[in-house]
Design an enzyme around this catalytic site. Structure first.
Site: not given
Ligand code: GRF
Length: 197
Positions: A11-13, A64, A89-90, A108
């Protein structure tokens, strides 16, 4: 604009997005975090940032379709305008895609179309290419195939390890994603205004 983030792990993003928007004093708000992994670290971040969240897994549903219908109900209740995927991741299925056509964005960690899939950073590192990067794109029914909004290259030097490359990619993501989402929102608002003229 009401935004929902979907995440599955660290969840860093997600945190970078929320912090950037708050710092800019934007009226757009992060109304909901959805996570498909009930023990993911991103949930702690949501708690700390006071972003409402739900966590449930598709395994709790008979299909789903039912899983996505449940998500869709919550999105409708919260009147979400835009879905931002940040490490979700889905594959997004037809229920969500139909309801949010052109309003789901993903990040991505490679220069698509190179190195799609789950291990974009590792695949680029192992391929020994000298540059990789980050791609932000609209989501369609393929895996990492939707129309590209933004790309930024990251070089791979001889000194890089997989870990140092991961750190560089994530740093690039944290800087780029909030700004690109901000631009996407401005564009959506303009389109809305034009419609109402
Ligand atoms: C990121 O590298 C993003 O590009 C990919 O999954 C990762 C998620 O990282 N889709 P975070 O959970 O936001 O730290």
């Amino acid at each position: 604009m009401k935004i929902a983030v979907f995440a599955s792990g660290n969840g860093s993003n997600f945190q970078a997005l929320v912090e950037y928007f708050r710092k800019q004093n934007r009226t757009d708000t992060f109304e909901w975090l959805f996570c498909d992994q009930p023990n993911a670290f991103v949930l702690h971040r949501a708690q700390k940032l006071s972003v409402p969240y739900s966590a449930f897994s598709p395994r709790e549903f008979p299909s789903k379709k039912k899983y996505e219908e449940k998500i869709l109900n919550i999105l409708a209740e919260k009147e979400i305008d835009l879905i931002v995927l940040a490490g979700y991741m889905r594959i997004i299925g037809p229920v969500l895609l139909d309801a949010y056509e052109t309003r789901i964005i993903n990040i991505h960690p490679s220069l698509l179309p190179k190195f799609p899939g789950l291990h974009g950073i590792r695949d680029a590192f192992e391929a020994k290419v000298n540059q990789t990067g980050v791609t932000i794109h609209y989501v369609d029914k393929g895996v990492d195939t939707g129309p590209i909004i933004y790309q930024e290259a990251v070089s791979i030097t001889k000194e890089d390890t997989l870990e140092s490359l991961e750190a560089k990619i994530h740093q690039t993501e944290h800087q780029a994603y909030p700004k690109v989402i901000e631009k996407v929102i401005e564009k959506m608002k303009k389109v809305e205004e034009q419609k109402n003229d």
